[in-house]
Write an enzyme that holds these catalytic residues in place. Structure first.
Site, PDB file in Angstrom:
ATOM      1  N   GLY A  47       0.830  -1.198   0.000  1.00 20.23           N
ATOM      2  CA  GLY A  47       0.000   0.000   0.000  1.00 20.23           C
ATOM      3  C   GLY A  47       0.861   1.242   0.000  1.00 20.23           C
ATOM      4  CG  PHE A  49       3.165   2.266   6.004  1.00 17.93           C
ATOM      5  CD1 PHE A  49       4.042   1.197   6.097  1.00 17.93           C
ATOM      6  CD2 PHE A  49       3.142   3.184   7.035  1.00 17.93           C
ATOM      7  CE1 PHE A  49       4.877   1.040   7.192  1.00 17.93           C
ATOM      8  CE2 PHE A  49       3.965   3.042   8.137  1.00 17.93           C
ATOM      9  CZ  PHE A  49       4.842   1.968   8.211  1.00 17.93           C
ATOM     10  N   GLY A  50       3.881   1.021   2.571  1.00 18.28           N
ATOM     11  CA  GLY A  50       4.949   0.097   2.237  1.00 18.28           C
ATOM     12  C   GLY A  50       4.387  -1.283   1.996  1.00 18.28           C
ATOM     13  CG  ASP A 164      -7.603   4.959   4.431  1.00 17.88           C
ATOM     14  OD1 ASP A 164      -8.406   5.212   3.506  1.00 17.88           O
ATOM     15  OD2 ASP A 164      -6.489   4.440   4.237  1.00 17.88           O
TER      16      ASP A 164
END
Length: 369
Positions: A47, A49-50, A164
């Site tokens: 995603g 973020f990582g 989210d």
């Protein structure tokens, strides 16, 4: 670095819901060993973020490790927020923190491994063809997710907005119990505050209009996102459907006219093969649509949403069915247009699970909405 002073003090923890499990600081060496040096074959998803990797600790327990993609001050802040919140909140329908690692520029968060991955993977991803989500499981996921968000809004101290809520952030354990996850965008709501004004973050298709346009984040924004999630869960459709090269139709624009005509069967996911409770399907769809009204003051609270989903009050269900919203498409609670133009902003790409992409459009901080 001096990390998260509030983690050790225990302030704001609600111990009534669930005995607080322990979390700890992991070494980078330990997580390298657990994930086979973050081997690609261990990757569960990717995603903004990582990446997230499956791992196994020395005691045989399975974990999921979220690894920061690129270190930056902004990413560091999201990392700190997620760890802080996960260390504070404990509920059966929220993903539990096992610990974290902060060595050099490596930032990793360790969770319990969820054997059935995300709701996204079952609706639109690698498990979608298997049809593992029968109606009983969908209701379980709807109510479980609502329980988790209700805890954040009404029982955590201070109250928390997630910002989210979406299918990829609802994880499923081996028994298909829902765990709301990913608190990198979450915000604490001070006592007495109706909203916080902040930069817009989240995923296109799930954003409440007042948040997307004005940056006003509140519990009601999560209610809106949860309404979209309910529509997605019941219908199997994505929040935004591409009609042509420049136009997308929202799931609400498709669902509301059919609900007004009481054509609930046409809103059901075809993969269910008509094997569902008609009463429960109607309830989920009507609750979803009142959650996604444009005016935030008209949306129910998550406590009310949970009560309606459970069908606890026959009187309130009758009132829901007779809501003005369902008396016709011109009730004024939705936009007049039946479609939305595709935004040309530079959106970051979304979720990947085991190499199979399910694109979601993530709103970066500086995007022009």
């Amino acid at each position: 670095m001096a990390f998260f002073p509030m983690l050790c003090c225990g302030k704001g923890l609600d111990r009534k819901r669930k005995k607080q499990p322990t979390w700890r600081i992991f070494s980078l060496k330990e997580l390298h060993s657990a994930t086979n040096s973050f081997n690609y074959d261990n990757k569960l998803g990717e995603g903004g973020f990582g990446s997230v990797y499956w791992g196994q600790l020395w005691d045989g327990s399975q974990i999921a490790v979220k690894r920061l993609k690129v270190w930056s001050n902004k990413a560091e802040m999201e990392f700190a927020v997620e760890v802080e919140i996960l260390a504070r909140v404990r509920h059966d329908n929220l993903l539990s923190l096992r610990g974290y690692c902060a060595e050099g520029q490596e930032r990793l968060i360790v969770y319990d491994y969820m054997a059935n991955l995300s709701l996204l993977s079952h609706l639109h991803g690698q498990h979608s063809v298997e049809c593992l989500l029968d109606w009983k499981r969908r209701m379980k996921i709807a109510i479980g997710s609502a329980e988790g968000i209700t805890y954040l809004h009404h029982h955590a101290t201070p109250h928390i907005i997630h910002r989210d809520i979406k299918a990829s952030n609802v994880l499923l354990d081996s028994d298909f119990n829902a765990r709301v996850a990913d608190f990198g965008f979450a915000k604490f709501i001070p006592d007495g505050a109706t909203h916080v004004t902040t930069r817009v973050k989240g995923t296109l298709g799930y954003l409440a209009p007042e948040y997307a346009m004005l940056g006003k984040a509140s519990e009601s924004c999560d209610v809106y996102s949860f309404g979209i999630l309910l529509l997605e869960l019941a219908s199997g459709k994505k929040p935004l459907e591409k009609l042509n090269a420049t136009t997308k139709r929202t799931i609400t624009d498709w669902a509301l006219p059919l609900a007004c005509e009481r054509k609930f069967a046409e809103l059901a996911d075809p993969r269910l093969n008509s094997n569902y409770s008609e009463e429960e399907l109607k309830r989920v769809l009507l609750v979803a649509l009142v959650c996604t009204q444009n005016q935030p003051e008209k949306r129910p609270t998550m406590l009310e949403v949970l009560e309606l989903l459970k069908g606890d009050s026959a009187e309130k269900l009758v009132k829901l069915e007779n809501h003005n919203l369902f008396k016709g498409p011109n009730s004024g609670d939705y936009n007049d247009g039946m479609s939305v133009a595709e935004d040309s902003s530079d959106f970051a790409s979304g979720e990947k699970e085991h190499g199979k992409e399910d694109k979601e459009e993530i709103i970066p901080e500086n995007a022009q909405i």
